[in-house]
Design an enzyme around this catalytic site. Structure first.
Site: not given
Length: 368
Positions: A57, A79, A165, A168, A235
Protein backbone atom coordinates in the site's frame (compact mmCIF):
# COMPACT_ATOMS: atom_id res chain seq x y z
CA UNK A 1 -22.16 -10.62 0.87
CA UNK A 2 -20.53 -7.84 -1.12
CA UNK A 3 -21.27 -7.68 -4.84
CA UNK A 4 -18.09 -7.05 -6.80
CA UNK A 5 -18.04 -5.73 -10.36
CA UNK A 6 -16.08 -7.05 -13.32
CA UNK A 7 -13.76 -4.06 -12.93
CA UNK A 8 -13.21 -4.93 -9.27
CA UNK A 9 -12.13 -8.41 -10.32
CA UNK A 10 -9.78 -7.07 -12.97
CA UNK A 11 -8.04 -4.70 -10.57
CA UNK A 12 -7.73 -7.39 -7.90
CA UNK A 13 -6.28 -9.77 -10.46
CA UNK A 14 -3.66 -7.13 -11.23
CA UNK A 15 -2.91 -6.78 -7.50
CA UNK A 16 -2.35 -10.53 -7.24
CA UNK A 17 -0.06 -10.37 -10.28
CA UNK A 18 1.97 -7.66 -8.53
CA UNK A 19 2.13 -9.70 -5.33
CA UNK A 20 3.92 -12.52 -7.15
CA UNK A 21 6.84 -10.15 -7.81
CA UNK A 22 7.82 -10.62 -4.16
CA UNK A 23 8.00 -14.41 -4.51
CA UNK A 24 11.67 -14.67 -3.50
CA UNK A 25 12.16 -11.66 -1.25
CA UNK A 26 9.46 -10.96 1.36
CA UNK A 27 10.28 -13.64 3.99
CA UNK A 28 9.04 -13.76 6.69
CA UNK A 29 6.35 -11.32 5.60
CA UNK A 30 3.51 -12.23 3.24
CA UNK A 31 3.61 -11.39 -0.47
CA UNK A 32 1.15 -8.56 -1.12
CA UNK A 33 0.16 -6.45 -4.12
CA UNK A 34 -1.87 -3.24 -4.27
CA UNK A 35 -3.55 -1.22 -7.03
CA UNK A 36 -5.04 2.27 -6.61
CA UNK A 37 -7.86 3.29 -8.98
CA UNK A 38 -9.68 6.59 -9.45
CA UNK A 39 -12.28 7.37 -12.12
CA UNK A 40 -11.63 4.06 -13.81
CA UNK A 41 -7.89 4.65 -14.15
CA UNK A 42 -4.98 3.04 -12.29
CA UNK A 43 -3.08 5.84 -10.56
CA UNK A 44 -0.66 3.77 -8.49
CA UNK A 45 0.68 0.24 -8.14
CA UNK A 46 2.94 -1.39 -5.61
CA UNK A 47 4.00 -4.64 -4.02
CA UNK A 48 5.87 -5.61 -0.88
CA UNK A 49 9.50 -6.12 -1.87
CA UNK A 50 11.21 -7.19 1.34
CA UNK A 51 10.76 -7.20 5.10
CA UNK A 52 11.57 -3.91 6.78
CA UNK A 53 10.72 -1.87 3.69
CA UNK A 54 7.44 -0.30 2.58
CA UNK A 55 4.38 -2.51 2.28
CA UNK A 56 2.42 -2.78 -0.96
CA UNK A 57 0.00 0.00 0.00
CA UNK A 58 2.83 2.40 0.86
CA UNK A 59 4.58 1.76 -2.43
CA UNK A 60 1.35 2.22 -4.40
CA UNK A 61 0.57 5.48 -2.59
CA UNK A 62 4.08 6.75 -3.29
CA UNK A 63 3.64 6.10 -7.01
CA UNK A 64 0.21 7.72 -7.06
CA UNK A 65 1.24 10.90 -5.26
CA UNK A 66 -2.30 12.20 -4.71
CA UNK A 67 -4.69 9.30 -4.03
CA UNK A 68 -7.63 11.30 -2.70
CA UNK A 69 -10.94 9.62 -3.49
CA UNK A 70 -9.34 6.47 -4.90
CA UNK A 71 -10.20 2.80 -4.36
CA UNK A 72 -7.42 0.53 -3.07
CA UNK A 73 -7.36 -3.11 -4.17
CA UNK A 74 -5.03 -5.10 -1.93
CA UNK A 75 -4.43 -8.85 -1.78
CA UNK A 76 -4.32 -8.96 2.03
CA UNK A 77 -6.10 -6.88 4.66
CA UNK A 78 -4.08 -3.72 5.42
CA UNK A 79 -2.19 -4.07 8.69
CA UNK A 80 -3.39 -2.18 11.75
CA UNK A 81 -0.34 -2.42 14.02
CA UNK A 82 3.10 -0.89 14.27
CA UNK A 83 5.82 -3.37 13.31
CA UNK A 84 9.01 -2.49 11.46
CA UNK A 85 6.80 -0.09 9.46
CA UNK A 86 3.71 1.97 10.39
CA UNK A 87 0.20 0.51 9.94
CA UNK A 88 -0.97 0.55 6.32
CA UNK A 89 -4.61 1.04 7.29
CA UNK A 90 -3.73 4.43 8.79
CA UNK A 91 -1.69 5.30 5.71
CA UNK A 92 -4.72 4.69 3.49
CA UNK A 93 -6.87 6.82 5.80
CA UNK A 94 -4.36 9.68 5.76
CA UNK A 95 -4.15 9.49 1.95
CA UNK A 96 -7.88 10.13 1.57
CA UNK A 97 -8.79 6.73 0.13
CA UNK A 98 -12.59 6.30 0.11
CA UNK A 99 -12.88 2.55 -0.58
CA UNK A 100 -10.73 -0.50 0.17
CA UNK A 101 -11.22 -3.98 -1.28
CA UNK A 102 -9.11 -6.75 0.28
CA UNK A 103 -8.89 -10.21 -1.22
CA UNK A 104 -8.84 -11.74 2.26
CA UNK A 105 -8.70 -11.01 5.97
CA UNK A 106 -5.22 -11.28 7.46
CA UNK A 107 -5.07 -14.33 9.79
CA UNK A 108 -2.22 -12.74 11.75
CA UNK A 109 -3.65 -12.33 15.29
CA UNK A 110 -2.17 -8.81 15.37
CA UNK A 111 -4.47 -7.86 12.48
CA UNK A 112 -7.34 -10.38 11.99
CA UNK A 113 -10.03 -7.89 10.94
CA UNK A 114 -8.73 -4.91 12.90
CA UNK A 115 -7.33 -3.25 9.77
CA UNK A 116 -10.69 -3.36 7.98
CA UNK A 117 -12.46 -2.15 11.10
CA UNK A 118 -10.02 0.76 11.44
CA UNK A 119 -10.90 1.78 7.90
CA UNK A 120 -14.65 1.52 8.53
CA UNK A 121 -14.31 3.55 11.73
CA UNK A 122 -12.74 6.29 9.61
CA UNK A 123 -15.73 6.28 7.27
CA UNK A 124 -14.09 4.26 4.49
CA UNK A 125 -16.04 1.54 2.70
CA UNK A 126 -14.04 -1.65 3.34
CA UNK A 127 -14.79 -5.19 2.17
CA UNK A 128 -13.01 -8.50 1.64
CA UNK A 129 -13.38 -11.85 -0.12
CA UNK A 130 -12.65 -10.93 -3.74
CA UNK A 131 -10.52 -13.61 -5.50
CA UNK A 132 -9.59 -14.98 -2.09
CA UNK A 133 -8.58 -18.42 -3.37
CA UNK A 134 -6.12 -16.87 -5.82
CA UNK A 135 -4.76 -14.56 -3.13
CA UNK A 136 -4.22 -17.47 -0.77
CA UNK A 137 -2.00 -19.10 -3.41
CA UNK A 138 0.40 -16.19 -2.95
CA UNK A 139 1.12 -17.09 0.68
CA UNK A 140 0.62 -20.76 1.52
CA UNK A 141 3.44 -20.62 4.06
CA UNK A 142 2.49 -17.42 5.85
CA UNK A 143 -1.12 -18.58 6.08
CA UNK A 144 -0.08 -22.01 7.33
CA UNK A 145 2.11 -20.46 10.02
CA UNK A 146 -0.70 -18.19 11.18
CA UNK A 147 -3.57 -20.68 10.89
CA UNK A 148 -1.92 -24.02 11.76
CA UNK A 149 1.16 -22.99 13.70
CA UNK A 150 3.52 -24.75 11.31
CA UNK A 151 5.09 -24.08 7.89
CA UNK A 152 3.68 -25.15 4.54
CA UNK A 153 5.82 -28.22 3.83
CA UNK A 154 6.94 -29.39 0.40
CA UNK A 155 8.73 -32.71 -0.03
CA UNK A 156 11.01 -32.74 -3.07
CA UNK A 157 12.00 -36.10 -4.55
CA UNK A 158 13.77 -37.19 -7.74
CA UNK A 159 13.22 -40.66 -9.14
CA UNK A 160 13.63 -42.88 -12.15
CA UNK A 161 10.64 -44.11 -14.16
CA UNK A 162 10.62 -47.24 -11.98
CA UNK A 163 10.45 -45.22 -8.77
CA UNK A 164 14.08 -45.43 -7.63
CA UNK A 165 16.11 -42.61 -6.09
CA UNK A 166 19.64 -44.03 -5.89
CA UNK A 167 21.61 -47.11 -6.75
CA UNK A 168 22.17 -49.68 -4.01
CA UNK A 169 25.60 -48.09 -3.40
CA UNK A 170 23.94 -44.72 -2.73
CA UNK A 171 25.04 -43.21 -6.05
CA UNK A 172 22.41 -40.69 -7.21
CA UNK A 173 24.09 -37.86 -9.17
CA UNK A 174 22.43 -37.02 -11.38
CA UNK A 175 19.03 -38.68 -11.83
CA UNK A 176 17.46 -35.65 -13.48
CA UNK A 177 18.77 -33.17 -16.03
CA UNK A 178 19.79 -29.54 -15.79
CA UNK A 179 16.38 -27.99 -16.41
CA UNK A 180 14.78 -29.97 -13.62
CA UNK A 181 17.63 -29.10 -11.25
CA UNK A 182 17.21 -25.42 -12.12
CA UNK A 183 13.54 -25.68 -11.16
CA UNK A 184 14.59 -27.11 -7.79
CA UNK A 185 16.84 -24.10 -7.25
CA UNK A 186 13.84 -21.82 -7.84
CA UNK A 187 11.95 -23.84 -5.26
CA UNK A 188 14.81 -23.43 -2.79
CA UNK A 189 14.94 -19.70 -3.49
CA UNK A 190 11.29 -19.19 -2.50
CA UNK A 191 11.59 -21.35 0.64
CA UNK A 192 12.20 -20.00 4.14
CA UNK A 193 14.14 -23.12 5.11
CA UNK A 194 15.55 -26.28 3.52
CA UNK A 195 15.66 -29.44 5.65
CA UNK A 196 17.64 -32.64 5.23
CA UNK A 197 18.95 -35.54 7.30
CA UNK A 198 22.54 -36.04 8.36
CA UNK A 199 22.81 -38.90 5.85
CA UNK A 200 22.78 -36.36 3.02
CA UNK A 201 25.59 -34.49 4.74
CA UNK A 202 27.69 -37.60 5.35
CA UNK A 203 27.18 -39.11 1.89
CA UNK A 204 26.80 -36.09 -0.43
CA UNK A 205 28.24 -33.23 1.65
CA UNK A 206 25.14 -31.24 0.68
CA UNK A 207 25.40 -27.46 1.04
CA UNK A 208 21.63 -26.75 0.70
CA UNK A 209 22.28 -23.28 -0.70
CA UNK A 210 20.63 -21.70 -3.75
CA UNK A 211 22.88 -22.15 -6.79
CA UNK A 212 22.20 -18.88 -8.58
CA UNK A 213 24.21 -19.91 -11.64
CA UNK A 214 21.63 -22.65 -12.36
CA UNK A 215 18.74 -20.19 -12.50
CA UNK A 216 17.58 -18.55 -15.70
CA UNK A 217 18.63 -14.94 -16.20
CA UNK A 218 15.03 -13.76 -15.76
CA UNK A 219 14.61 -15.58 -12.45
CA UNK A 220 18.10 -14.62 -11.26
CA UNK A 221 17.11 -10.99 -11.63
CA UNK A 222 14.22 -11.48 -9.21
CA UNK A 223 16.19 -13.42 -6.60
CA UNK A 224 17.51 -11.20 -3.81
CA UNK A 225 20.46 -13.38 -2.76
CA UNK A 226 18.21 -15.71 -0.78
CA UNK A 227 19.70 -17.52 2.16
CA UNK A 228 17.10 -19.98 3.40
CA UNK A 229 17.75 -21.43 6.83
CA UNK A 230 19.46 -24.81 6.50
CA UNK A 231 18.05 -27.41 8.90
CA UNK A 232 19.88 -30.70 9.48
CA UNK A 233 18.36 -33.55 11.49
CA UNK A 234 21.43 -34.96 13.20
CA UNK A 235 20.28 -36.80 16.31
CA UNK A 236 23.76 -38.03 17.29
CA UNK A 237 25.71 -34.91 16.26
CA UNK A 238 27.60 -36.60 13.43
CA UNK A 239 28.02 -33.57 11.15
CA UNK A 240 31.74 -33.51 10.23
CA UNK A 241 33.89 -30.51 11.03
CA UNK A 242 34.73 -30.24 7.32
CA UNK A 243 31.11 -30.31 6.10
CA UNK A 244 30.10 -27.60 3.64
CA UNK A 245 26.96 -27.05 5.71
CA UNK A 246 29.19 -25.34 8.28
CA UNK A 247 30.03 -22.49 5.91
CA UNK A 248 28.73 -19.01 6.55
CA UNK A 249 26.88 -18.97 3.21
CA UNK A 250 23.58 -19.32 5.03
CA UNK A 251 22.35 -19.80 8.62
CA UNK A 252 22.34 -23.42 9.78
CA UNK A 253 20.38 -25.19 12.51
CA UNK A 254 21.49 -28.64 13.70
CA UNK A 255 18.64 -30.58 15.30
CA UNK A 256 19.78 -33.28 17.72
CA UNK A 257 18.59 -35.45 20.58
CA UNK A 258 21.74 -35.52 22.69
CA UNK A 259 21.31 -33.93 26.08
CA UNK A 260 24.88 -32.69 26.03
CA UNK A 261 25.09 -29.12 24.75
CA UNK A 262 27.34 -28.82 21.66
CA UNK A 263 30.40 -26.65 22.01
CA UNK A 264 31.15 -25.62 18.39
CA UNK A 265 28.50 -22.91 18.09
CA UNK A 266 30.57 -20.36 16.16
CA UNK A 267 28.98 -21.07 12.76
CA UNK A 268 26.06 -23.32 13.70
CA UNK A 269 22.97 -23.09 15.86
CA UNK A 270 21.68 -26.14 17.70
CA UNK A 271 18.22 -27.25 18.76
CA UNK A 272 17.57 -30.21 21.03
CA UNK A 273 14.47 -32.02 19.77
CA UNK A 274 12.39 -34.57 21.72
CA UNK A 275 12.38 -38.14 20.43
CA UNK A 276 9.47 -40.01 18.87
CA UNK A 277 8.95 -43.60 17.69
CA UNK A 278 10.68 -42.91 14.35
CA UNK A 279 13.47 -40.63 15.60
CA UNK A 280 13.19 -36.93 16.29
CA UNK A 281 9.71 -35.54 16.92
CA UNK A 282 8.89 -33.93 13.58
CA UNK A 283 5.64 -32.31 14.75
CA UNK A 284 7.45 -30.59 17.61
CA UNK A 285 10.24 -29.51 15.27
CA UNK A 286 8.11 -27.90 12.56
CA UNK A 287 6.10 -26.01 15.16
CA UNK A 288 9.36 -24.59 16.57
CA UNK A 289 10.56 -23.66 13.08
CA UNK A 290 7.38 -21.62 12.69
CA UNK A 291 7.24 -20.03 16.13
CA UNK A 292 10.94 -19.38 16.75
CA UNK A 293 12.36 -18.99 13.23
CA UNK A 294 9.33 -17.60 11.34
CA UNK A 295 9.58 -20.32 8.70
CA UNK A 296 6.73 -19.95 6.23
CA UNK A 297 7.63 -22.46 3.50
CA UNK A 298 9.74 -25.49 4.41
CA UNK A 299 11.38 -27.54 1.68
CA UNK A 300 12.34 -31.10 2.65
CA UNK A 301 15.12 -32.62 0.52
CA UNK A 302 16.18 -35.90 2.02
CA UNK A 303 16.43 -39.67 1.69
CA UNK A 304 13.74 -42.32 1.74
CA UNK A 305 13.65 -42.84 5.52
CA UNK A 306 13.14 -39.23 6.62
CA UNK A 307 10.90 -38.53 3.62
CA UNK A 308 8.70 -41.45 4.62
CA UNK A 309 8.62 -40.22 8.21
CA UNK A 310 7.31 -36.81 7.10
CA UNK A 311 4.60 -38.45 4.99
CA UNK A 312 3.62 -40.87 7.75
CA UNK A 313 3.38 -38.00 10.23
CA UNK A 314 0.90 -36.25 7.92
CA UNK A 315 3.15 -33.22 7.59
CA UNK A 316 3.56 -33.05 3.81
CA UNK A 317 1.36 -30.50 2.03
CA UNK A 318 2.83 -31.08 -1.43
CA UNK A 319 5.09 -33.71 -3.01
CA UNK A 320 7.25 -32.31 -5.80
CA UNK A 321 8.41 -35.41 -7.66
CA UNK A 322 10.78 -35.17 -10.63
CA UNK A 323 10.76 -38.30 -12.80
CA UNK A 324 13.63 -39.05 -15.18
CA UNK A 325 13.18 -41.25 -18.27
CA UNK A 326 15.45 -44.03 -17.07
CA UNK A 327 15.24 -47.37 -15.28
CA UNK A 328 17.50 -48.03 -12.30
CA UNK A 329 16.52 -51.59 -11.45
CA UNK A 330 15.01 -53.48 -8.56
CA UNK A 331 18.11 -53.36 -6.35
CA UNK A 332 18.15 -49.54 -6.37
CA UNK A 333 16.75 -47.59 -3.43
CA UNK A 334 13.00 -46.79 -3.26
CA UNK A 335 11.40 -43.35 -3.28
CA UNK A 336 10.04 -43.58 0.26
CA UNK A 337 10.50 -45.77 3.31
CA UNK A 338 6.79 -46.08 4.03
CA UNK A 339 5.81 -49.42 5.59
CA UNK A 340 2.25 -50.00 4.38
CA UNK A 341 0.92 -53.56 4.47
CA UNK A 342 -2.57 -53.51 2.93
CA UNK A 343 -4.25 -51.52 0.17
CA UNK A 344 -6.50 -49.77 2.67
CA UNK A 345 -3.38 -48.19 4.20
CA UNK A 346 -2.39 -46.55 0.91
CA UNK A 347 -2.29 -42.75 0.79
CA UNK A 348 -4.39 -41.12 -1.92
CA UNK A 349 -2.85 -38.23 -3.83
CA UNK A 350 -4.41 -35.42 -5.83
CA UNK A 351 -2.51 -34.20 -8.88
CA UNK A 352 -2.13 -30.42 -8.69
CA UNK A 353 0.27 -29.83 -11.57
CA UNK A 354 2.33 -31.69 -14.17
CA UNK A 355 4.87 -30.25 -16.57
CA UNK A 356 8.02 -31.19 -18.44
CA UNK A 357 11.53 -29.87 -17.87
CA UNK A 358 13.78 -31.08 -20.66
CA UNK A 359 13.39 -34.86 -20.68
CA UNK A 360 12.14 -34.97 -17.10
CA UNK A 361 8.57 -34.65 -15.82
CA UNK A 362 7.59 -32.86 -12.62
CA UNK A 363 4.52 -33.92 -10.69
CA UNK A 364 3.04 -31.87 -7.85
CA UNK A 365 0.79 -34.02 -5.70
CA UNK A 366 -1.23 -33.16 -2.62
CA UNK A 367 -2.10 -35.86 -0.09
CA UNK A 368 -5.87 -36.19 0.32
Amino acid sequence: MTDFSIADRQYMARSIQLGWKGLYTTHPNPRVGCVLVRDGQIIGEGYHVRAGEGHAEVNALKQAGDATGATAYVTLEPCSHFGRTPPCAQGLIDAGINRVVAAMVDPNPEVAGRGLQMLRDAGIEASSGLLEAQARELNPGFLSRMERGRPFIRLKLAMSADGRTAMASGESKWITGGQARADVQQLRARSSAVLTGVGSILHDDSALTVRLDELSEAVRGQVDQPKPLRVVLDSKLQTPASARIRSADAPTLICHSNEQEPTDTSTLKYLQVPKSDRGLDLNWLVERLASEHNVNELLVETGATLAGAFVQAGLVDELWVYMAPKLMGSSARPLLDLPLDVMSDSIELKLKDIRQFGEDVRFIWQPN
